[in-house]
Design an enzyme around this catalytic site. Structure first.
Site, PDB file in Angstrom:
ATOM      1  N   LYS A  53       0.841  -1.203   0.000  1.00 42.34           N
ATOM      2  CA  LYS A  53       0.000   0.000   0.000  1.00 42.34           C
ATOM      3  C   LYS A  53       0.874   1.250   0.000  1.00 42.34           C
ATOM      4  O   LYS A  53       0.612   2.203  -0.735  1.00 42.34           O
ATOM      5  CB  LYS A  53      -0.944  -0.024   1.210  1.00 42.34           C
ATOM      6  CG  LYS A  53      -2.049  -1.054   1.059  1.00 42.34           C
ATOM      7  CD  LYS A  53      -2.767  -1.400   2.352  1.00 42.34           C
ATOM      8  CE  LYS A  53      -3.728  -2.562   2.109  1.00 42.34           C
ATOM      9  NZ  LYS A  53      -4.351  -3.092   3.323  1.00 42.34           N
ATOM     10  N   GLN A  97      -5.228  -1.902   9.551  1.00 41.77           N
ATOM     11  CA  GLN A  97      -5.001  -3.209   8.922  1.00 41.77           C
ATOM     12  C   GLN A  97      -5.550  -4.341   9.789  1.00 41.77           C
ATOM     13  O   GLN A  97      -5.272  -4.427  10.983  1.00 41.77           O
ATOM     14  CB  GLN A  97      -3.485  -3.402   8.691  1.00 41.77           C
ATOM     15  CG  GLN A  97      -3.115  -4.682   7.983  1.00 41.77           C
ATOM     16  CD  GLN A  97      -3.656  -4.776   6.559  1.00 41.77           C
ATOM     17  OE1 GLN A  97      -3.569  -3.840   5.780  1.00 41.77           O
ATOM     18  NE2 GLN A  97      -4.228  -5.916   6.221  1.00 41.77           N
ATOM     19  N   ASP A 120     -11.553   1.741   3.326  1.00 40.87           N
ATOM     20  CA  ASP A 120     -11.784   0.293   3.257  1.00 40.87           C
ATOM     21  C   ASP A 120     -13.253   0.006   2.943  1.00 40.87           C
ATOM     22  O   ASP A 120     -13.599  -1.110   2.557  1.00 40.87           O
ATOM     23  CB  ASP A 120     -11.458  -0.342   4.624  1.00 40.87           C
ATOM     24  CG  ASP A 120     -10.163  -1.143   4.601  1.00 40.87           C
ATOM     25  OD1 ASP A 120      -9.713  -1.505   3.499  1.00 40.87           O
ATOM     26  OD2 ASP A 120      -9.628  -1.402   5.693  1.00 40.87           O
TER      27      ASP A 120
END
Ligand code: NDP
Length: 295
Positions: A53, A97, A120
């Site tokens: 990322k 995460q 997300d």
């Protein structure tokens, strides 16, 4: 008909390329889209994802912050970090995460993320908007799958789609998206899981099979009908002494065994995985535009 391999790497690259003019337009207004990733603990797969990322942000010249915290962090401390990022004008996307250590309530953390920065697409506000067909920040992996289908000229309209797996991050949202009245939608969707009976009978109905199970090479050729489109979301490590690392990555589908049966198939790696990262970049740019009233 020869089987076509869906090149997720190339499609993901094209998505990133299309973002460049949008990023440039933001830069003209002195806005650099910013993504903050919070990584708790030492999970090796998470470390790899977070590195990818960061690299993707670097390539697109996005502002990128990675906050690494020890697994012993308290829920209150983690929530305070997210609140700080909510208030930070340089940050347009926040991602914690997964997985987080078991003493932390992941939903409580997700609920703290400002929905407009929830790149997300996991916040219940964004999940609800997605279900209503009005989502702006769609979850990255399911959105990446829509893009793979679109770019491969596969129209799900009227097709039988069988999704194996019902997780909140893949199975449920891709089911919701593919049943929408939308350009890439209108499918007849079946969701199977570990309690489904006669799984092979269900998967044999699939014109499009989406595997999000987490079991290496679980879907075999005799579970499929001819000319099926296979989207393999799974990423599993299996031992392989012939590689330097001693392992290789495989999907949830027995790629070699199913290849002949499929009209289209995504490889692992190089299929869904790269799309997830590119859709995260897209969400970060979208969030930056929306927060600044530009879309
Ligand atoms: P989860 O473990 O959350 O969900 C797995 C699902 O598979 C569950 O619904 C489970 O059923 C079902 N399942 C397990 N065993 C069977 C079985 N024998 N028969 C039928 N269904 C079964 O996984 P995720 O959705 O998070 O991830 C799935 C895979 O996708 C993993 O390999 C993960 O690494 C990968 N992944 C890849 C991404 C990418 O970008 N490429 C992104 C996200 C995930 P039940 O609900 O009954 O337990």
């Amino acid at each position: 008909m020869a089987t076509q391999i869906i090149d997720g790497k190339q499609i993901a690259k094209d998505v990133r390329k299309k973002l460049k003019p949008r990023i440039a337009a933001l830069l003209d207004k002195n806005i650099v889209p910013g993504l903050a990733v919070v990584l708790v603990g030492e999970d090796p797969a998470s470390q790899t994802y977070v590195r990818s990322k960061g690299k993707a942000c670097e390539r697109l010249k996005l502002h990128s912050v990675t906050i690494r915290k020890d697994a012993s962090i308290s829920q209150e401390e983690l929530i305070a970090i997210v609140e700080g990022l909510n208030a930070d004008d340089k940050i347009h996307g926040i991602l914690v995460q997964s997985p987080v250590p078991s003493h932390i309530d992941e939903l409580a953390v997700t609920l703290t993320i400002s929905p407009e920065k929830d790149v997300d697409g996991f916040h219940p506000y964004n999940v609800g908007m997605m279900l209503l067909g009005r989502g702006a920040l769609l979850p990255c992996t399911p959105n990446g799958i829509l893009k793979l289908l679109e770019e491969s000229n596969i129209d799900p309209t009227g097709k039988e789609v069988v999704i194996v797996g019902r997780s909140n991050i893949v199975g449920k949202p891709i089911a919701a998206l593919l049943m929408q009245k939308a350009k890439i939608g209108n499918a007849t969707v079946t969701v199977a899981h570990s309690r489904s009976k006669d799984l092979a009978e269900i998967t044999k109905r699939a014109d499009i099979l989406i595997a999000a199970i987490g079991l290496p090479q679980f879907i075999k050729a005799d579970m499929l009908k001819d000319d099926v489109v296979i989207i393999d979301v799974g990423v599993n490590r299996i031992d392989d002494d012939s590689t330097e690392k001693g392992y290789k990555l495989v999907g949830d589908v027995d790629f070699d065994g199913c290849f002949e049966k499929a009209s289209h198939i995504t490889p692992v790696p190089g299929g869904v995985g790269p799309m997830t990262i590119s859709m995260l970049m897209e969400n970060t740019v979208t969030a930056a535009e929306k927060i600044n009233g530009l879309s």
